[in-house]
Scaffold this motif. Structure first.
Motif, PDB file in Angstrom:
ATOM      1  N   ARG A  12       0.833  -1.205   0.000  1.00  0.00           N
ATOM      2  CA  ARG A  12       0.000   0.000   0.000  1.00  0.00           C
ATOM      3  C   ARG A  12       0.869   1.257   0.000  1.00  0.00           C
ATOM      4  O   ARG A  12       0.564   2.235  -0.673  1.00  0.00           O
ATOM      5  CB  ARG A  12      -0.930   0.006   1.204  1.00  0.00           C
ATOM      6  CG  ARG A  12      -2.066  -0.970   1.067  1.00  0.00           C
ATOM      7  CD  ARG A  12      -2.962  -0.926   2.270  1.00  0.00           C
ATOM      8  NE  ARG A  12      -4.150  -1.740   2.039  1.00  0.00           N
ATOM      9  CZ  ARG A  12      -5.036  -2.003   2.955  1.00  0.00           C
ATOM     10  NH1 ARG A  12      -4.921  -1.504   4.165  1.00  0.00           N
ATOM     11  NH2 ARG A  12      -6.085  -2.753   2.671  1.00  0.00           N
ATOM     12  N   LYS A  14       3.862   1.463  -1.233  1.00  0.00           N
ATOM     13  CA  LYS A  14       4.435   1.535  -2.582  1.00  0.00           C
ATOM     14  C   LYS A  14       3.455   2.205  -3.537  1.00  0.00           C
ATOM     15  O   LYS A  14       3.841   3.038  -4.365  1.00  0.00           O
ATOM     16  CB  LYS A  14       4.776   0.127  -3.079  1.00  0.00           C
ATOM     17  CG  LYS A  14       5.309   0.099  -4.484  1.00  0.00           C
ATOM     18  CD  LYS A  14       5.618  -1.311  -4.929  1.00  0.00           C
ATOM     19  CE  LYS A  14       6.134  -1.281  -6.357  1.00  0.00           C
ATOM     20  NZ  LYS A  14       6.566  -2.577  -6.816  1.00  0.00           N
ATOM     21  N   THR A  15       2.175   1.880  -3.414  1.00  0.00           N
ATOM     22  CA  THR A  15       1.150   2.481  -4.271  1.00  0.00           C
ATOM     23  C   THR A  15       1.070   3.987  -4.034  1.00  0.00           C
ATOM     24  O   THR A  15       1.019   4.774  -4.985  1.00  0.00           O
ATOM     25  CB  THR A  15      -0.215   1.827  -4.008  1.00  0.00           C
ATOM     26  OG1 THR A  15      -0.114   0.430  -4.283  1.00  0.00           O
ATOM     27  CG2 THR A  15      -1.296   2.433  -4.876  1.00  0.00           C
ATOM     28  N   ARG A  19       1.876   6.930  -6.752  1.00  0.00           N
ATOM     29  CA  ARG A  19       0.861   7.902  -7.155  1.00  0.00           C
ATOM     30  C   ARG A  19       1.292   9.334  -6.867  1.00  0.00           C
ATOM     31  O   ARG A  19       1.029  10.236  -7.642  1.00  0.00           O
ATOM     32  CB  ARG A  19      -0.452   7.624  -6.433  1.00  0.00           C
ATOM     33  CG  ARG A  19      -1.173   6.416  -6.943  1.00  0.00           C
ATOM     34  CD  ARG A  19      -2.460   6.208  -6.196  1.00  0.00           C
ATOM     35  NE  ARG A  19      -3.156   5.025  -6.654  1.00  0.00           N
ATOM     36  CZ  ARG A  19      -4.231   4.529  -6.074  1.00  0.00           C
ATOM     37  NH1 ARG A  19      -4.721   5.106  -4.988  1.00  0.00           N
ATOM     38  NH2 ARG A  19      -4.814   3.447  -6.542  1.00  0.00           N
ATOM     39  N   SER A  24       9.072   4.529  -8.455  1.00  0.00           N
ATOM     40  CA  SER A  24       8.824   3.147  -8.074  1.00  0.00           C
ATOM     41  C   SER A  24       9.903   2.686  -7.106  1.00  0.00           C
ATOM     42  O   SER A  24      11.077   2.977  -7.296  1.00  0.00           O
ATOM     43  CB  SER A  24       8.832   2.270  -9.326  1.00  0.00           C
ATOM     44  OG  SER A  24       8.629   0.927  -8.967  1.00  0.00           O
TER      45      SER A  24
END
Length: 106
Positions: A12, A14-15, A19, A24
């Motif tokens: 989560r 990482k997301t 965003r 990354s």
């Protein structure tokens, strides 16, 4: 971002990083970064006694979608920290009696 279970997993995180910053990171890099900054994996032993489950469900259905979508742009943005108006630009050509004198040759 943390759903009804309120657990921030490396996936989560990482997301959110992807965003928000368009970068990354690997899950292991995220785990190392969190550990380096003093965070550890923690799960509540039990739910809070004052937790109002109906209020939480209502918030997740009504408020969370607005919060989640509020930072998203309708068009792609630019990640550059330099504003287009502040970029270096060649000065306009000189005019007048000293127009043939170049500032660096003076």
């Amino acid at each position: 971002m943390a759903g009804p279970d309120q657990t921030w997993t490396p996936a989560r995180i990482k997301t959110v990083i992807g965003r928000r910053s368009h970068k990354s990171m690997t899950l292991s890099a995220i785990a190392r970064m969190l550990h380096r900054h003093g965070f550890s994996h923690q799960v509540p032993a039990r739910p809070a006694t004052e937790r109002n489950e109906e209020a939480v469900i209502g918030w997740v259905k009504e408020t969370w979608p607005q919060v989640e979508n509020s930072w998203r742009r309708s068009t792609p943005g630019c990640a550059s920290k330099t504003k287009p108006a502040s970029r270096w630009r060649r000065p306009p050509p000189a005019s007048g009696p000293d127009a043939d004198i170049h500032p660096s040759s003076g």
